[in-house]
Design a protein around this motif. Structure first.
Motif, PDB file in Angstrom:
ATOM      1  N   TRP A 186       0.843  -1.192   0.000  1.00 47.11           N
ATOM      2  CA  TRP A 186       0.000   0.000   0.000  1.00 47.11           C
ATOM      3  C   TRP A 186       0.879   1.243   0.000  1.00 47.11           C
ATOM      4  N   ASP A 238       0.620   5.443   0.630  1.00 43.61           N
ATOM      5  CA  ASP A 238      -0.196   6.502   1.212  1.00 43.61           C
ATOM      6  C   ASP A 238      -0.531   7.558   0.157  1.00 43.61           C
ATOM      7  N   ASP A 239      -1.821   7.815  -0.039  1.00 48.01           N
ATOM      8  CA  ASP A 239      -2.236   8.766  -1.068  1.00 48.01           C
ATOM      9  C   ASP A 239      -1.757  10.190  -0.786  1.00 48.01           C
ATOM     10  N   PHE A 240      -1.733  10.602   0.473  1.00 50.40           N
ATOM     11  CA  PHE A 240      -1.293  11.947   0.814  1.00 50.40           C
ATOM     12  C   PHE A 240       0.191  12.142   0.483  1.00 50.40           C
ATOM     13  N   ARG A 281       0.677   7.812  -9.510  1.00 52.35           N
ATOM     14  CA  ARG A 281       0.291   6.431  -9.180  1.00 52.35           C
ATOM     15  C   ARG A 281       0.852   5.443 -10.201  1.00 52.35           C
ATOM     16  N   VAL A 288      -3.808   3.959  -0.832  1.00 52.70           N
ATOM     17  CA  VAL A 288      -4.801   3.971   0.247  1.00 52.70           C
ATOM     18  C   VAL A 288      -4.760   5.295   0.999  1.00 52.70           C
ATOM     19  N   SER A 289      -5.865   5.562   1.674  1.00 47.05           N
ATOM     20  CA  SER A 289      -5.954   6.763   2.509  1.00 47.05           C
ATOM     21  C   SER A 289      -5.665   6.385   3.958  1.00 47.05           C
ATOM     22  N   MET A 290      -5.341   7.367   4.741  1.00 44.75           N
ATOM     23  CA  MET A 290      -5.103   7.120   6.168  1.00 44.75           C
ATOM     24  C   MET A 290      -6.380   6.668   6.870  1.00 44.75           C
ATOM     25  N   GLU A 291      -7.516   6.982   6.297  1.00 51.65           N
ATOM     26  CA  GLU A 291      -8.788   6.489   6.858  1.00 51.65           C
ATOM     27  C   GLU A 291      -8.818   4.964   6.826  1.00 51.65           C
ATOM     28  N   GLU A 292      -8.372   4.388   5.719  1.00 50.58           N
ATOM     29  CA  GLU A 292      -8.312   2.929   5.611  1.00 50.58           C
ATOM     30  C   GLU A 292      -7.306   2.347   6.598  1.00 50.58           C
TER      31      GLU A 292
END
Length: 113
Positions: free
Chosen positions: A71, A73-75, A84, A94-98
């Motif tokens: 994975w 990190d998108d940020f 990407r 993935v986002s940190m939410e995931e």
């Protein structure tokens, strides 16, 4: 434990935040866990995203081929303007939410490097 006794598998979230000499050892640990039958998600964040972009170590390819997940990190990707499309095939963004959802799961063992 005796020989032949099944080992209980676990879910791991291994977080790599760096690049450099020690990264390969951490990645090999991830691969060892996958080969032992554990579910492994390798999260690359901060300097660690470089591990899956550009010239990717063979151990990342082996990890993906063995059933591990990589994975990014998108940020971090956005912050560093890393497209990407430059990630190794099979890596997920993935986002940190995931990530936070996973960290809240008591079955997941997290290791930060």
């Amino acid at each position: 434990m005796s020989i032949g006794t099944p080992v209980e598998t676990a879910d791991y979230l291994l977080v790599e935040t760096r690049q450099g000499d020690t990264v390969e050892l951490f990645l090999r640990d991830a691969l060892t866990l996958v080969r032992a039958g554990h579910r492994v998600r390798l999260l690359l964040v901060g300097d660690g995203v470089g591990v899956a972009a550009g010239r990717t170590p063979q151990v990342i390819t082996d990890l993906l081929a063995g059933g591990g997940e990589v994975w990014a990190d998108d940020f971090t990707l956005a912050q560093r303007a890393i497209p990407r499309t430059s990630l190794v095939a099979g890596a997920a963004v993935v986002s940190m939410e995931e990530v936070a959802r996973l960290l809240g799961d008591e079955r997941v063992r997290a290791v930060w490097h």
